[in-house]
Every structure is written in C-alpha cells, then in structure tokens.
Design a protein around this motif. Structure first.
Motif, PDB file in Angstrom:
ATOM      1  N   HIS A  70      14.205  23.162 -70.565  1.00 48.98           N
ATOM      2  CA  HIS A  70      12.715  23.535 -70.174  1.00 48.98           C
ATOM      3  C   HIS A  70      13.011  24.105 -68.687  1.00 48.98           C
ATOM      4  O   HIS A  70      13.833  23.664 -67.991  1.00 48.98           O
ATOM      5  N   ASP A  71      12.146  25.038 -68.408  1.00 44.27           N
ATOM      6  CA  ASP A  71      12.108  25.581 -66.987  1.00 44.27           C
ATOM      7  C   ASP A  71      11.407  24.970 -66.088  1.00 44.27           C
ATOM      8  O   ASP A  71      10.213  25.283 -65.643  1.00 44.27           O
ATOM      9  N   PHE A  72      11.889  23.821 -65.488  1.00 45.16           N
ATOM     10  CA  PHE A  72      10.967  22.719 -64.817  1.00 45.16           C
ATOM     11  C   PHE A  72      10.954  23.362 -63.496  1.00 45.16           C
ATOM     12  O   PHE A  72      12.048  23.728 -62.924  1.00 45.16           O
ATOM     13  N   LYS A  73       9.852  23.183 -62.587  1.00 47.98           N
ATOM     14  CA  LYS A  73       9.780  23.603 -61.098  1.00 47.98           C
ATOM     15  C   LYS A  73       9.961  22.409 -60.355  1.00 47.98           C
ATOM     16  O   LYS A  73      10.225  22.674 -59.097  1.00 47.98           O
ATOM     17  N   THR A  74       9.738  21.270 -60.906  1.00 49.13           N
ATOM     18  CA  THR A  74       9.498  19.806 -59.894  1.00 49.13           C
ATOM     19  C   THR A  74      10.459  19.067 -60.171  1.00 49.13           C
ATOM     20  O   THR A  74      10.755  17.779 -59.618  1.00 49.13           O
ATOM     21  N   LEU A  75      11.187  19.267 -61.277  1.00 47.77           N
ATOM     22  CA  LEU A  75      12.314  18.209 -61.866  1.00 47.77           C
ATOM     23  C   LEU A  75      13.540  18.990 -62.118  1.00 47.77           C
ATOM     24  O   LEU A  75      13.519  20.087 -62.300  1.00 47.77           O
ATOM     25  N   LEU A  76      14.699  18.091 -62.026  1.00 49.63           N
ATOM     26  CA  LEU A  76      15.950  18.376 -62.391  1.00 49.63           C
ATOM     27  C   LEU A  76      16.128  17.606 -63.699  1.00 49.63           C
ATOM     28  O   LEU A  76      16.404  16.268 -63.268  1.00 49.63           O
ATOM     29  N   VAL A  77      16.442  18.175 -64.642  1.00 53.16           N
ATOM     30  CA  VAL A  77      16.688  17.494 -65.905  1.00 53.16           C
ATOM     31  C   VAL A  77      18.202  17.630 -66.637  1.00 53.16           C
ATOM     32  O   VAL A  77      18.512  18.971 -66.647  1.00 53.16           O
ATOM     33  N   THR A  78      18.897  16.722 -66.622  1.00 55.75           N
ATOM     34  CA  THR A  78      20.240  16.983 -67.192  1.00 55.75           C
ATOM     35  C   THR A  78      20.624  16.072 -68.565  1.00 55.75           C
ATOM     36  O   THR A  78      20.213  14.702 -68.459  1.00 55.75           O
ATOM     37  N   VAL A  83      22.543   9.848 -72.492  1.00 52.68           N
ATOM     38  CA  VAL A  83      21.905   9.760 -71.128  1.00 52.68           C
ATOM     39  C   VAL A  83      21.012  10.821 -70.585  1.00 52.68           C
ATOM     40  O   VAL A  83      21.581  11.971 -70.759  1.00 52.68           O
ATOM     41  N   LEU A  84      19.933  10.776 -70.391  1.00 55.36           N
ATOM     42  CA  LEU A  84      19.009  11.745 -69.714  1.00 55.36           C
ATOM     43  C   LEU A  84      18.703  11.381 -68.455  1.00 55.36           C
ATOM     44  O   LEU A  84      18.266  10.444 -68.061  1.00 55.36           O
ATOM     45  N   ARG A  85      18.948  12.346 -67.561  1.00 56.18           N
ATOM     46  CA  ARG A  85      18.953  12.293 -65.911  1.00 56.18           C
ATOM     47  C   ARG A  85      17.683  13.142 -65.681  1.00 56.18           C
ATOM     48  O   ARG A  85      17.677  14.152 -65.820  1.00 56.18           O
ATOM     49  N   VAL A  86      16.814  12.498 -65.091  1.00 54.03           N
ATOM     50  CA  VAL A  86      15.772  12.999 -64.435  1.00 54.03           C
ATOM     51  C   VAL A  86      15.287  12.885 -63.185  1.00 54.03           C
ATOM     52  O   VAL A  86      15.430  11.879 -62.481  1.00 54.03           O
ATOM     53  N   ARG A  87      15.533  14.057 -62.065  1.00 52.58           N
ATOM     54  CA  ARG A  87      15.369  13.749 -60.824  1.00 52.58           C
ATOM     55  C   ARG A  87      14.263  14.626 -60.363  1.00 52.58           C
ATOM     56  O   ARG A  87      13.957  15.805 -60.467  1.00 52.58           O
ATOM     57  N   LEU A  88      13.457  13.607 -59.568  1.00 54.62           N
ATOM     58  CA  LEU A  88      12.116  14.569 -58.828  1.00 54.62           C
ATOM     59  C   LEU A  88      12.785  15.341 -57.896  1.00 54.62           C
ATOM     60  O   LEU A  88      13.701  15.234 -57.092  1.00 54.62           O
ATOM     61  N   ASN A  89      12.342  16.532 -57.812  1.00 61.88           N
ATOM     62  CA  ASN A  89      13.065  17.738 -57.153  1.00 61.88           C
ATOM     63  C   ASN A  89      11.926  18.536 -56.085  1.00 61.88           C
ATOM     64  O   ASN A  89      11.896  19.564 -56.402  1.00 61.88           O
ATOM     65  N   SER A  90      11.265  17.709 -55.345  1.00 64.27           N
ATOM     66  CA  SER A  90      10.540  18.423 -54.298  1.00 64.27           C
ATOM     67  C   SER A  90      10.771  17.749 -52.920  1.00 64.27           C
ATOM     68  O   SER A  90       9.822  17.176 -52.265  1.00 64.27           O
ATOM     69  N   SER A 128      15.409   9.403 -60.954  1.00 59.04           N
ATOM     70  CA  SER A 128      15.911   9.511 -59.273  1.00 59.04           C
ATOM     71  C   SER A 128      15.244  10.462 -58.608  1.00 59.04           C
ATOM     72  O   SER A 128      14.337  11.112 -59.134  1.00 59.04           O
ATOM     73  N   GLY A 129      15.515  10.687 -57.325  1.00 52.83           N
ATOM     74  CA  GLY A 129      14.845  11.657 -56.441  1.00 52.83           C
ATOM     75  C   GLY A 129      15.871  12.546 -55.827  1.00 52.83           C
ATOM     76  O   GLY A 129      16.872  11.888 -55.395  1.00 52.83           O
ATOM     77  N   GLU A 130      15.483  13.657 -55.482  1.00 49.82           N
ATOM     78  CA  GLU A 130      16.544  14.479 -54.497  1.00 49.82           C
ATOM     79  C   GLU A 130      16.171  14.414 -53.152  1.00 49.82           C
ATOM     80  O   GLU A 130      15.044  14.168 -52.798  1.00 49.82           O
ATOM     81  N   GLY A 131      16.955  14.559 -52.243  1.00 47.43           N
ATOM     82  CA  GLY A 131      16.668  14.704 -50.835  1.00 47.43           C
ATOM     83  C   GLY A 131      17.009  13.245 -50.353  1.00 47.43           C
ATOM     84  O   GLY A 131      17.537  12.221 -50.974  1.00 47.43           O
TER      85      GLY A 131
END
Length: 254
Positions: free
Chosen positions: A3-11, A16-23, A57-60
């Motif tokens: 998916h082309d997410f705008k607020t998440l980084l998903v790998t 294992v699925l890593r989901v990072r809040l990306n704002s 997790s969260g970015e920044g």
C-alpha cells in the motif's frame, strides 16, 4: 501487504510486520488518516497467514504525543452536533480492538514521549518494550476532556489496576519508564540503543510458535480478561468524547 501509506512506514520481513507511525513533524499525533491506515493494515492481517508478529513503533523523537487535536475544530465546524467526532472516536476504538484481538502477537516499541492516544495504542499491544528515557502522560482531564479514547479505560484497569489508574488520570502527571514498568504499562525497560535487541528477544521465539497455538492463547487471554464485563461500556467512548468537545465549543462561543 503493498500500500502507498502517507502516515505509516510498513515493512514485511518474513513472519514479522513492522508498522511505524510516520508523522514525526506532529510527534506522530493520531489523526483520522493514521487511524484509517492502521485499520487497513490490521484488517489485512487475516489474509497474511505467514505473519506471526506485528511491531508498532514511531518515527522521530517520540512514539506518539497523543491525538491530533487540530482536527477537532474542523470536525465540529462540519457538524456542531459531534457526528464527525463520534466517527473519529469509533475509528480509534476499532483500531485498539484490532490490536488486542488480531491473531498475531502485537509488540509496542516505545521511545520518547508516549502521551494520551499514544498510551492507548501501546496498552492494547500484547507486549510493550520501552526505552529508559520514555516519558508517559494521560493528559485528558488537563485538556478538559474525559479519558474516552479507544476503550483505554477498561484496558488500563485490567493491565494496571484501579487505584493507580485513578491517580494517573486525575493528576494527569508525567511518569517515567521505571514507573511504567512498575505499573505493567511496560514489560521491559532498556537503554534506547538496546530497544531493538529487546524486541528481538521476544520476536525470535514467537515466530517459531505454532500459529494455531498462538491464536488460541490470545483468544483465551482476551476471553478470560473480559469475563467480568457484563456489557461493553467502551461503546460509549466516542459519544462521551464528542459530547464533551461539542459542549466545550458551545461554551466558548457563548
């Protein structure tokens, strides 16, 4: 899971699925768009039969500094009765419920500030690891709103206990990672540069577990944990929050 997410980084790394809040520019404040994208990720997990673990997790500099309060005036302007706010609150509840009930094991990787809705996202994960520099707060009463986001109240009562939750909510005071560990908000506390290693110590054995055994264990824990609840009062969270914000807006305009 493409998916082309705008607020998440998903790998997706094998099981294992890593989901990072990306704002990070907002402190990863939980907006309606973040909730929509989290629902997309969590809703697709049932179709991803190879995934055993989700790491949130969260970015920044911060995991999450709470809900995006900048959206509230816009939503009230759309509908002063609070229907749009109720819809936002119901999204939050669906995300938290999905984190708790998905078949995969959910792990919160926490650093920096973990505030309000950030505590909510974390507490609904099965396991929670935090850096020793984490700062926590439940600020809702200080902001003039009830602690009615995502069904956080009963989850905190189950995980932490009534006496301590009462203190955290009524005082709206900051507390550190060591206190969060004492309260069982965190399962483990490590220096920030050891956080990934701490998460990996959980992940490595989990990916070797039987998927059916993991699924059954989660169903059992959720069922026994909620056995005392005759009704799900969290259904009223969105109503309570939207009513409080609508009344506050009317009082300011009056």
């Amino acid at each position: 899971m493409m998916h082309d997410f705008k607020t998440l980084l998903v790998t997706h790394e094998g099981p294992v699925l890593r989901v990072r809040l990306n704002s990070p520019e907002t402190g990863n404040a939980v907006s309606g768009l973040i909730l929509d994208e989290l629902l997309t990720v969590l809703g697709a997990l049932d179709d991803e039969t190879d995934i055993r673990v989700l790491i949130l997790s969260g970015e920044g500099d911060d995991f999450c500094l709470g809900g995006d309060r900048s959206e509230f005036p816009e939503l009230l302007a759309e509908d002063s009765g609070g229907l749009a706010l109720r819809a936002l609150g119901n999204k939050a509840r669906r995300v938290c419920d999905a984190l708790a009930t998905t078949d995969v094991v959910t792990i919160a990787r926490l650093h920096g500030g973990v505030v309000g809705a950030g505590v909510g996202l974390a507490i609904f994960c099965d396991l929670r690891a935090g850096a020793d520099t984490c700062r926590f707060r439940l600020p809702e009463l200080g902001l003039g709103v009830p602690p009615a986001w995502g069904g956080i109240m009963p989850r905190l009562l189950n995980e932490v206990g009534a006496a301590r939750v009462r203190e955290l909510i009524l005082t709206a005071s900051n507390f550190d990672a060591a206190t969060a560990r004492e309260l069982s908000i965190l399962h483990t506390v490590v220096p920030e540069d050891e956080l990934d290693a701490a998460v990996a110590r959980w992940t490595r054995p989990l990916v070797r577990r039987s998927p059916s055994a993991l699924r059954t264990a989660k169903v059992m824990m959720n069922a026994y944990g909620n056995a005392h609840r005759l009704a799900d009062a969290t259904l009223f969270d969105a109503e309570l929050l939207s009513s409080a914000l609508s009344l506050g807006q009317q009082a300011r305009q009056g």
